[in-house]
Design a protein around this motif. Structure first.
Motif, PDB file in Angstrom:
ATOM      1  N   MET A   1      10.982  -0.848 -10.297  1.00 50.94           N
ATOM      2  CA  MET A   1      10.642   0.265  -9.624  1.00 50.94           C
ATOM      3  C   MET A   1       9.344   0.286  -8.668  1.00 50.94           C
ATOM      4  SD  MET A   1       9.765   4.092 -11.320  1.00 50.94           S
ATOM      5  CE  MET A   1       9.578   5.641 -10.189  1.00 50.94           C
ATOM      6  N   ALA A   2       9.690   0.612  -7.384  1.00 50.25           N
ATOM      7  CA  ALA A   2       8.625   0.313  -6.677  1.00 50.25           C
ATOM      8  C   ALA A   2       7.251   1.169  -7.028  1.00 50.25           C
ATOM      9  CB  ALA A   2       9.020   0.957  -5.156  1.00 50.25           C
ATOM     10  N   ASP A   3       5.929   0.624  -6.809  1.00 56.86           N
ATOM     11  CA  ASP A   3       4.873   1.319  -7.076  1.00 56.86           C
ATOM     12  C   ASP A   3       4.592   2.507  -6.191  1.00 56.86           C
ATOM     13  OD1 ASP A   3       2.425   2.061  -7.804  1.00 56.86           O
ATOM     14  OD2 ASP A   3       1.129   0.254  -7.129  1.00 56.86           O
ATOM     15  N   GLN A   4       4.587   3.534  -6.500  1.00 59.31           N
ATOM     16  CA  GLN A   4       4.318   4.862  -5.736  1.00 59.31           C
ATOM     17  C   GLN A   4       3.020   5.393  -5.933  1.00 59.31           C
ATOM     18  OE1 GLN A   4       6.102   6.213  -3.251  1.00 59.31           O
ATOM     19  NE2 GLN A   4       7.635   4.336  -3.530  1.00 59.31           N
ATOM     20  N   SER A   5       2.000   4.744  -6.489  1.00 52.02           N
ATOM     21  CA  SER A   5       0.506   5.267  -6.723  1.00 52.02           C
ATOM     22  C   SER A   5      -0.349   5.142  -5.570  1.00 52.02           C
ATOM     23  CB  SER A   5      -0.101   4.206  -8.025  1.00 52.02           C
ATOM     24  OG  SER A   5       0.168   2.925  -7.457  1.00 52.02           O
ATOM     25  N   PHE A   6      -0.764   6.426  -5.211  1.00 51.97           N
ATOM     26  CA  PHE A   6      -1.565   6.150  -3.864  1.00 51.97           C
ATOM     27  C   PHE A   6      -2.922   5.460  -3.893  1.00 51.97           C
ATOM     28  CE2 PHE A   6       1.577   9.386  -2.998  1.00 51.97           C
ATOM     29  CZ  PHE A   6       1.606   9.412  -1.758  1.00 51.97           C
ATOM     30  N   ILE A  58      -2.199   6.004   0.951  1.00 53.40           N
ATOM     31  CA  ILE A  58      -0.805   5.693   1.007  1.00 53.40           C
ATOM     32  C   ILE A  58      -0.260   5.085  -0.201  1.00 53.40           C
ATOM     33  CG2 ILE A  58      -0.808   5.737   3.615  1.00 53.40           C
ATOM     34  CD1 ILE A  58      -0.535   2.727   3.207  1.00 53.40           C
ATOM     35  N   PRO A  59       0.957   5.038  -0.532  1.00 54.90           N
ATOM     36  CA  PRO A  59       1.149   4.290  -1.927  1.00 54.90           C
ATOM     37  C   PRO A  59       1.069   2.734  -1.394  1.00 54.90           C
ATOM     38  CG  PRO A  59       3.082   5.973  -1.054  1.00 54.90           C
ATOM     39  CD  PRO A  59       1.998   5.917  -0.085  1.00 54.90           C
ATOM     40  N   GLN A  60       0.600   2.077  -2.411  1.00 58.97           N
ATOM     41  CA  GLN A  60       0.309   0.711  -2.243  1.00 58.97           C
ATOM     42  C   GLN A  60       1.275  -0.142  -1.911  1.00 58.97           C
ATOM     43  OE1 GLN A  60      -1.899  -0.853  -5.723  1.00 58.97           O
ATOM     44  NE2 GLN A  60      -3.019  -2.483  -4.427  1.00 58.97           N
ATOM     45  N   ASN A  61       2.595   0.101  -2.103  1.00 60.07           N
ATOM     46  CA  ASN A  61       3.572  -0.821  -1.668  1.00 60.07           C
ATOM     47  C   ASN A  61       3.937  -0.754  -0.112  1.00 60.07           C
ATOM     48  OD1 ASN A  61       4.771   1.808  -2.980  1.00 60.07           O
ATOM     49  ND2 ASN A  61       6.768   1.248  -1.733  1.00 60.07           N
TER      50      ASN A  61
END
Length: 220
Positions: A1-6, A58-61
């Motif tokens: 799952m993509a990292d959505q943490s800002f 922004i999200p790290q990815n």
């Protein structure tokens, strides 16, 4: 799952500048959010000299995509820069310092410094830029030094039962700083953080003891 943490992507001293960057990124389908980077405690306790700024997060990815977009946006405008712009008077050494400390300069200055150096016959390629960024991240990730005065003050205030001791202890073990790539690292060494934990819990213990004694005195 993509990292959505800002994570913090850019820092600005005004809300207007931050909004401009957020608008640009959102126009490129990159989700953003704004946040103040005010530390949890006054920077006086940690010895940090970082001033209050507004973060565009922004999200790290999305970091690689956002960097490429910002880079291309400013590259297109380099030929229109006023010849009197201050960067043109910089020495080569000063321009390399701009490239090294890219996080302290705007995106325009970072791109323009590269162009000026290339025009002066200097080799500036992706390998050089990546090496400078790695060195900068290494430098910035180093913990703050010489926290002995604050450790001493923390123990003193904790023993006196003052709330200030608790604050100093928390600051020493919990404070983090955000690197230009969005990574967060502890601001202090492991040894300093250990002292911070001791001070924090000692302060809480002494604060409770002091409160009990005061309440007991009133009860009598």
């Amino acid at each position: 799952m993509a990292d959505q943490s800002f994570r913090a992507f850019r820092f600005f001293t005004t809300l207007e500048q931050a909004n401009d960057m957020a608008t640009f990124l959102e126009g490129k389908n990159i989700p953003t959010q704004l946040a103040d980077n005010v530390p949890p405690l006054d920077t006086t306790f940690s010895g940090s000299t970082v001033t209050h700024q507004v973060e565009v997060q922004i999200p790290q990815n999305y970091f690689a995509k956002a960097e490429a977009l910002v880079k291309n946006e400013y590259k297109e405008n380099l030929d229109d820069i006023d010849p009197e712009y201050y960067l043109f008077s910089f020495t080569n050494e000063e321009l390399y310092d701009v490239l090294l400390k890219y996080d302290e300069w705007g995106d325009l200055d970072y791109q323009l410094a590269q162009k000026i150096l290339k025009n002066r016959g200097k080799t500036i390629d992706n390998d050089v830029l990546e090496a400078l960024k790695r060195q900068r991240l290494k430098d910035l990730s180093q913990p703050e030094k010489n926290q002995t005065p604050w450790i001493f003050s923390g123990y003193l205030f904790a023993l006196l039962g003052g709330f200030i001791g608790i604050l100093i202890g928390y600051s020493l073990f919990a404070n983090k700083k955000t690197l230009p790539n969005g990574t967060k690292v502890y601001a202090h060494t492991a040894a300093t953080r250990a002292h911070g934990h001791y001070i924090f819990y000692l302060g809480i213990g002494m604060f409770l003891v002091t409160m009990v004694l005061r309440l007991s005195g009133k009860a009598i």
